[in-house]
Motif scaffolding. Structure first.
Motif, mmCIF file in Angstrom:
data_model
loop_
_atom_site.group_PDB
_atom_site.id
_atom_site.type_symbol
_atom_site.label_atom_id
_atom_site.label_comp_id
_atom_site.label_asym_id
_atom_site.label_seq_id
_atom_site.Cartn_x
_atom_site.Cartn_y
_atom_site.Cartn_z
ATOM 1 N N VAL A 206 23.249 21.775 46.312
ATOM 2 C CA VAL A 206 23.327 20.303 45.778
ATOM 3 C C VAL A 206 23.884 20.744 44.249
ATOM 4 O O VAL A 206 24.702 19.961 43.913
ATOM 5 N N ALA A 207 23.207 21.492 43.398
ATOM 6 C CA ALA A 207 23.663 21.760 42.002
ATOM 7 C C ALA A 207 23.229 23.159 41.535
ATOM 8 O O ALA A 207 22.212 23.363 41.893
ATOM 9 N N ALA A 208 24.028 23.237 40.371
ATOM 10 C CA ALA A 208 23.646 24.657 39.701
ATOM 11 C C ALA A 208 24.122 24.679 38.332
ATOM 12 O O ALA A 208 25.034 24.054 38.143
ATOM 13 N N TRP A 209 23.290 25.429 37.508
ATOM 14 C CA TRP A 209 23.415 25.451 35.979
ATOM 15 C C TRP A 209 23.658 26.873 35.515
ATOM 16 O O TRP A 209 22.657 27.553 35.828
ATOM 17 N N ARG A 210 24.724 27.441 35.188
ATOM 18 C CA ARG A 210 24.893 28.768 34.661
ATOM 19 C C ARG A 210 24.684 28.868 33.122
ATOM 20 O O ARG A 210 25.408 28.374 32.632
ATOM 21 N N PHE A 211 23.481 29.335 32.845
ATOM 22 C CA PHE A 211 23.209 29.430 31.584
ATOM 23 C C PHE A 211 23.930 29.950 30.537
ATOM 24 O O PHE A 211 24.160 29.427 29.330
ATOM 25 N N GLY A 212 24.603 30.939 30.798
ATOM 26 C CA GLY A 212 25.329 31.810 29.714
ATOM 27 C C GLY A 212 26.593 30.809 29.418
ATOM 28 O O GLY A 212 26.849 31.118 27.919
ATOM 29 N N SER B 79 12.486 17.523 38.212
ATOM 30 C CA SER B 79 12.176 18.741 37.346
ATOM 31 C C SER B 79 11.992 20.021 37.780
ATOM 32 O O SER B 79 11.087 20.001 38.838
ATOM 33 N N CYS B 80 12.199 21.090 37.031
ATOM 34 C CA CYS B 80 11.828 22.405 37.540
ATOM 35 C C CYS B 80 11.520 23.236 36.557
ATOM 36 O O CYS B 80 12.238 23.478 35.730
ATOM 37 N N VAL B 81 10.232 23.741 36.453
ATOM 38 C CA VAL B 81 9.539 24.503 35.379
ATOM 39 C C VAL B 81 9.886 25.963 35.856
ATOM 40 O O VAL B 81 9.021 26.286 36.966
ATOM 41 N N ALA B 82 10.331 27.001 35.034
ATOM 42 C CA ALA B 82 10.271 28.236 35.612
ATOM 43 C C ALA B 82 9.227 29.022 34.608
ATOM 44 O O ALA B 82 9.084 28.934 33.336
ATOM 45 N N SER B 83 8.122 29.686 35.384
ATOM 46 C CA SER B 83 7.416 30.027 34.378
ATOM 47 C C SER B 83 7.557 31.891 34.519
ATOM 48 O O SER B 83 8.008 32.291 35.452
ATOM 49 N N SER C 242 20.886 19.336 34.216
ATOM 50 C CA SER C 242 20.945 19.707 32.886
ATOM 51 C C SER C 242 19.681 20.725 32.806
ATOM 52 O O SER C 242 18.856 20.973 33.707
ATOM 53 N N ARG C 243 19.656 21.328 31.613
ATOM 54 C CA ARG C 243 18.394 22.144 31.202
ATOM 55 C C ARG C 243 17.807 21.965 29.860
ATOM 56 O O ARG C 243 18.693 21.559 28.781
ATOM 57 N N ASP C 244 16.783 22.546 29.771
ATOM 58 C CA ASP C 244 16.059 22.465 28.587
ATOM 59 C C ASP C 244 15.571 23.742 28.247
ATOM 60 O O ASP C 244 14.518 24.310 28.870
ATOM 61 N N ASN C 245 16.347 24.701 27.455
ATOM 62 C CA ASN C 245 16.030 26.150 27.193
ATOM 63 C C ASN C 245 14.460 26.283 26.593
ATOM 64 O O ASN C 245 13.902 26.993 27.238
ATOM 65 N N ALA C 246 14.109 25.436 25.793
ATOM 66 C CA ALA C 246 12.887 25.552 24.937
ATOM 67 C C ALA C 246 11.748 25.503 26.105
ATOM 68 O O ALA C 246 10.644 25.997 25.949
ATOM 69 N N LYS C 247 11.945 24.635 27.187
ATOM 70 C CA LYS C 247 10.905 24.358 28.162
ATOM 71 C C LYS C 247 10.988 25.178 29.326
ATOM 72 O O LYS C 247 10.494 25.111 30.326
ATOM 73 N N ASN C 248 12.324 25.886 29.405
ATOM 74 C CA ASN C 248 12.660 26.660 30.692
ATOM 75 C C ASN C 248 12.767 25.927 31.845
ATOM 76 O O ASN C 248 11.902 26.204 32.897
ATOM 77 N N GLN D 126 7.139 31.842 39.058
ATOM 78 C CA GLN D 126 6.849 30.387 39.963
ATOM 79 C C GLN D 126 7.753 29.552 39.436
ATOM 80 O O GLN D 126 8.186 29.556 38.042
ATOM 81 N N LEU D 127 8.415 28.799 40.457
ATOM 82 C CA LEU D 127 9.343 27.694 40.259
ATOM 83 C C LEU D 127 8.585 26.430 40.467
ATOM 84 O O LEU D 127 8.530 26.329 41.764
ATOM 85 N N GLN D 128 8.026 25.401 39.686
ATOM 86 C CA GLN D 128 7.434 24.293 40.010
ATOM 87 C C GLN D 128 8.290 22.973 39.843
ATOM 88 O O GLN D 128 8.634 22.476 38.642
#
Length: 124
Positions: free
Chosen positions: A45-51, A20-24, A68-74, A2-4
């Protein structure tokens, strides 16, 4: 999976919002945002490539929005500053399992996972 998405609302022109978008359940190689205004086609609109932490922006938001992203919070965020009435739309969080190549980052078909959308309304 899910993407919330959350954080939408109503703001006056020139104001700011942060989505915010949280991935479960799993992590993704690329996460981002599309939007769709009434009567218009869906727009990247926008994208973030994690690698490699590469960021991509659609032309109409570049310089005003920041992903932006928060890896710890996915979680991935979209900070929207200098909002305009034409930014009014439903904003969708999207994700791809792998790192997306640059030529495909703005294509809807690139993303297998879509959130439910959050409404952003900018009043003049």
């Amino acid at each position: 999976v899910q993407l919330q998405a959350s954080g939408g609302g109503t703001v006056q022109a020139g104001g700011s919002l942060k989505l915010s978008c949280v991935a479960s359940d799993r992590t993704f190689g690329t996460m981002g945002w599309f939007r769709q205004a009434p009567g218009k086609e869906r727009e990247f609109v926008a994208a973030w490539r994690f690698g490699d932490r590469k960021q991509y922006y659609g032309g109409s938001v570049k310089g005003r929005f920041t992903i932006s992203r928060d890896n710890a919070k996915n979680t991935v965020y979209l900070q929207m500053n200098g909002l305009k009435p034409e930014d009014t739309a439903v904003y969708y969080c999207v994700a791809s399992t792998g790192g997306v190549i640059s030529s495909s980052v703005a294509l809807e078909r690139t993303y297998s996972y879509w959130g439910q959308g959050t409404q952003v309304t900018v009043s003049s």
